[in-house]
Motif scaffolding. Sequence first.
Motif, PDB file in Angstrom:
ATOM      1  N   GLY A  59     -22.552  -3.332   1.515  1.00  0.00           N
ATOM      2  CA  GLY A  59     -23.236  -4.367   0.741  1.00  0.00           C
ATOM      3  C   GLY A  59     -23.721  -3.854  -0.596  1.00  0.00           C
ATOM      4  O   GLY A  59     -23.602  -4.534  -1.623  1.00  0.00           O
ATOM      5  N   ALA A  60     -24.269  -2.638  -0.606  1.00  0.00           N
ATOM      6  CA  ALA A  60     -24.736  -2.051  -1.859  1.00  0.00           C
ATOM      7  C   ALA A  60     -23.572  -1.819  -2.820  1.00  0.00           C
ATOM      8  O   ALA A  60     -23.685  -2.069  -4.030  1.00  0.00           O
ATOM      9  CB  ALA A  60     -25.457  -0.730  -1.584  1.00  0.00           C
ATOM     10  N   LEU A  61     -22.432  -1.344  -2.288  1.00  0.00           N
ATOM     11  CA  LEU A  61     -21.252  -1.118  -3.118  1.00  0.00           C
ATOM     12  C   LEU A  61     -20.740  -2.436  -3.701  1.00  0.00           C
ATOM     13  O   LEU A  61     -20.394  -2.515  -4.891  1.00  0.00           O
ATOM     14  CB  LEU A  61     -20.158  -0.447  -2.282  1.00  0.00           C
ATOM     15  CG  LEU A  61     -18.829  -0.136  -2.999  1.00  0.00           C
ATOM     16  CD1 LEU A  61     -19.066   0.831  -4.156  1.00  0.00           C
ATOM     17  CD2 LEU A  61     -17.821   0.451  -2.022  1.00  0.00           C
ATOM     18  N   ALA A  62     -20.702  -3.480  -2.887  1.00  0.00           N
ATOM     19  CA  ALA A  62     -20.233  -4.780  -3.361  1.00  0.00           C
ATOM     20  C   ALA A  62     -21.132  -5.320  -4.473  1.00  0.00           C
ATOM     21  O   ALA A  62     -20.654  -5.804  -5.504  1.00  0.00           O
ATOM     22  CB  ALA A  62     -20.167  -5.766  -2.198  1.00  0.00           C
ATOM     23  N   LEU A  63     -22.441  -5.232  -4.276  1.00  0.00           N
ATOM     24  CA  LEU A  63     -23.366  -5.733  -5.289  1.00  0.00           C
ATOM     25  C   LEU A  63     -23.264  -4.929  -6.582  1.00  0.00           C
ATOM     26  O   LEU A  63     -23.336  -5.488  -7.681  1.00  0.00           O
ATOM     27  CB  LEU A  63     -24.796  -5.692  -4.756  1.00  0.00           C
ATOM     28  CG  LEU A  63     -25.152  -6.733  -3.703  1.00  0.00           C
ATOM     29  CD1 LEU A  63     -26.567  -6.520  -3.184  1.00  0.00           C
ATOM     30  CD2 LEU A  63     -25.017  -8.141  -4.277  1.00  0.00           C
ATOM     31  N   ALA A  64     -23.095  -3.599  -6.449  1.00  0.00           N
ATOM     32  CA  ALA A  64     -22.972  -2.760  -7.646  1.00  0.00           C
ATOM     33  C   ALA A  64     -21.742  -3.142  -8.460  1.00  0.00           C
ATOM     34  O   ALA A  64     -21.778  -3.179  -9.695  1.00  0.00           O
ATOM     35  CB  ALA A  64     -22.909  -1.284  -7.238  1.00  0.00           C
ATOM     36  N   MET A  65     -20.634  -3.445  -7.778  1.00  0.00           N
ATOM     37  CA  MET A  65     -19.411  -3.806  -8.482  1.00  0.00           C
ATOM     38  C   MET A  65     -19.452  -5.242  -9.017  1.00  0.00           C
ATOM     39  O   MET A  65     -18.675  -5.587  -9.906  1.00  0.00           O
ATOM     40  CB  MET A  65     -18.200  -3.611  -7.563  1.00  0.00           C
ATOM     41  CG  MET A  65     -17.907  -2.149  -7.278  1.00  0.00           C
ATOM     42  SD  MET A  65     -16.378  -1.922  -6.337  1.00  0.00           S
ATOM     43  CE  MET A  65     -16.191  -0.130  -6.418  1.00  0.00           C
ATOM     44  N   LEU A  66     -20.350  -6.049  -8.474  1.00  0.00           N
ATOM     45  CA  LEU A  66     -20.513  -7.409  -8.986  1.00  0.00           C
ATOM     46  C   LEU A  66     -21.389  -7.456 -10.238  1.00  0.00           C
ATOM     47  O   LEU A  66     -21.319  -8.415 -11.007  1.00  0.00           O
ATOM     48  CB  LEU A  66     -21.132  -8.308  -7.917  1.00  0.00           C
ATOM     49  CG  LEU A  66     -20.187  -8.947  -6.910  1.00  0.00           C
ATOM     50  CD1 LEU A  66     -20.989  -9.686  -5.841  1.00  0.00           C
ATOM     51  CD2 LEU A  66     -19.211  -9.903  -7.589  1.00  0.00           C
ATOM     52  N   LEU A  67     -22.223  -6.451 -10.434  1.00  0.00           N
ATOM     53  CA  LEU A  67     -23.177  -6.478 -11.548  1.00  0.00           C
ATOM     54  C   LEU A  67     -22.541  -6.803 -12.901  1.00  0.00           C
ATOM     55  O   LEU A  67     -23.079  -7.607 -13.662  1.00  0.00           O
ATOM     56  CB  LEU A  67     -23.932  -5.145 -11.628  1.00  0.00           C
ATOM     57  CG  LEU A  67     -25.113  -4.994 -10.664  1.00  0.00           C
ATOM     58  CD1 LEU A  67     -25.711  -3.596 -10.774  1.00  0.00           C
ATOM     59  CD2 LEU A  67     -26.187  -6.046 -10.948  1.00  0.00           C
ATOM     60  N   PRO A  68     -21.387  -6.178 -13.250  1.00  0.00           N
ATOM     61  CA  PRO A  68     -20.817  -6.473 -14.580  1.00  0.00           C
ATOM     62  C   PRO A  68     -20.353  -7.913 -14.756  1.00  0.00           C
ATOM     63  O   PRO A  68     -20.145  -8.354 -15.885  1.00  0.00           O
ATOM     64  CB  PRO A  68     -19.617  -5.503 -14.667  1.00  0.00           C
ATOM     65  CG  PRO A  68     -19.882  -4.450 -13.648  1.00  0.00           C
ATOM     66  CD  PRO A  68     -20.608  -5.148 -12.551  1.00  0.00           C
ATOM     67  N   VAL A  69     -20.177  -8.658 -13.661  1.00  0.00           N
ATOM     68  CA  VAL A  69     -19.635 -10.020 -13.774  1.00  0.00           C
ATOM     69  C   VAL A  69     -20.595 -11.064 -13.204  1.00  0.00           C
ATOM     70  O   VAL A  69     -20.188 -12.165 -12.853  1.00  0.00           O
ATOM     71  CB  VAL A  69     -18.261 -10.125 -13.065  1.00  0.00           C
ATOM     72  CG1 VAL A  69     -17.229  -9.307 -13.795  1.00  0.00           C
ATOM     73  CG2 VAL A  69     -18.352  -9.675 -11.601  1.00  0.00           C
ATOM     74  N   LEU A  70     -21.874 -10.756 -13.150  1.00  0.00           N
ATOM     75  CA  LEU A  70     -22.846 -11.691 -12.609  1.00  0.00           C
ATOM     76  C   LEU A  70     -23.243 -12.772 -13.611  1.00  0.00           C
ATOM     77  O   LEU A  70     -23.986 -13.679 -13.267  1.00  0.00           O
ATOM     78  CB  LEU A  70     -24.099 -10.951 -12.145  1.00  0.00           C
ATOM     79  CG  LEU A  70     -23.980 -10.236 -10.798  1.00  0.00           C
ATOM     80  CD1 LEU A  70     -25.288  -9.562 -10.432  1.00  0.00           C
ATOM     81  CD2 LEU A  70     -23.576 -11.204  -9.703  1.00  0.00           C
TER      82      LEU A  70
END
Length: 213
Positions: A50-61
């Motif tokens: 979950g932490a990895l997914a959220l980190a990779m979503l940050l640039p496209v939030l």
Amino acid sequence: SVFYPHAAEAAEGARAARLLPAALGALGLVSWCAAARALGARGRHLRLGGALALAMLLPVLGLLQVGTQAHADRYTYLPSLGLVLALVGTLPALGLRVVALALLPLCLATTRQVGYWRDTRTLFTHALAVDPTNQVAHMKLGELARDAGQLEQARAAFARAVEHAPRYVLAWNELGLAALALGDMPAARQALERAHALDPADAARAVDALLSQ
């Protein structure tokens, strides 16, 4: 959907309709965190994934908006790695039967989703099924009708596009040109003047078509 309209581009009523998906997304995140905590040590893959997914979503939030879409399915390609890590690490602990039950609906959903990309009409008809206020889907279906010589249908589709996105300059242009082709000069002038007021440079081609009549 192939395209998710941004609330800032939509009419007021369409913006309110997007509150439910946002609430469901927040509920999903809270549920994920609750499951990871409830599993204790067995939930470490859920926490890490979950932490990895959220980190990779940050640039496209959307903290810095790019384009007219609110979000896009393609943005999940890399974040999905975190979800895969979480599932691969957690499901075996729940048993093979649970894994099979989890994979079956995913396979069925994938098969159905691929079918929506069969052709342009199917793709954007599905986009409207997902969100009837999708101005880009109305616009694309209008272009298909226009190219097929179905001007009344095209005009109606362009009208729905500007109804749901009053600042959609390209749709105002096409609405004006469709009205012009149908001989409705007052409607053509009104639509093209609206496009010109929103963006004079982008509307220049359509205005030239009107003035040449």
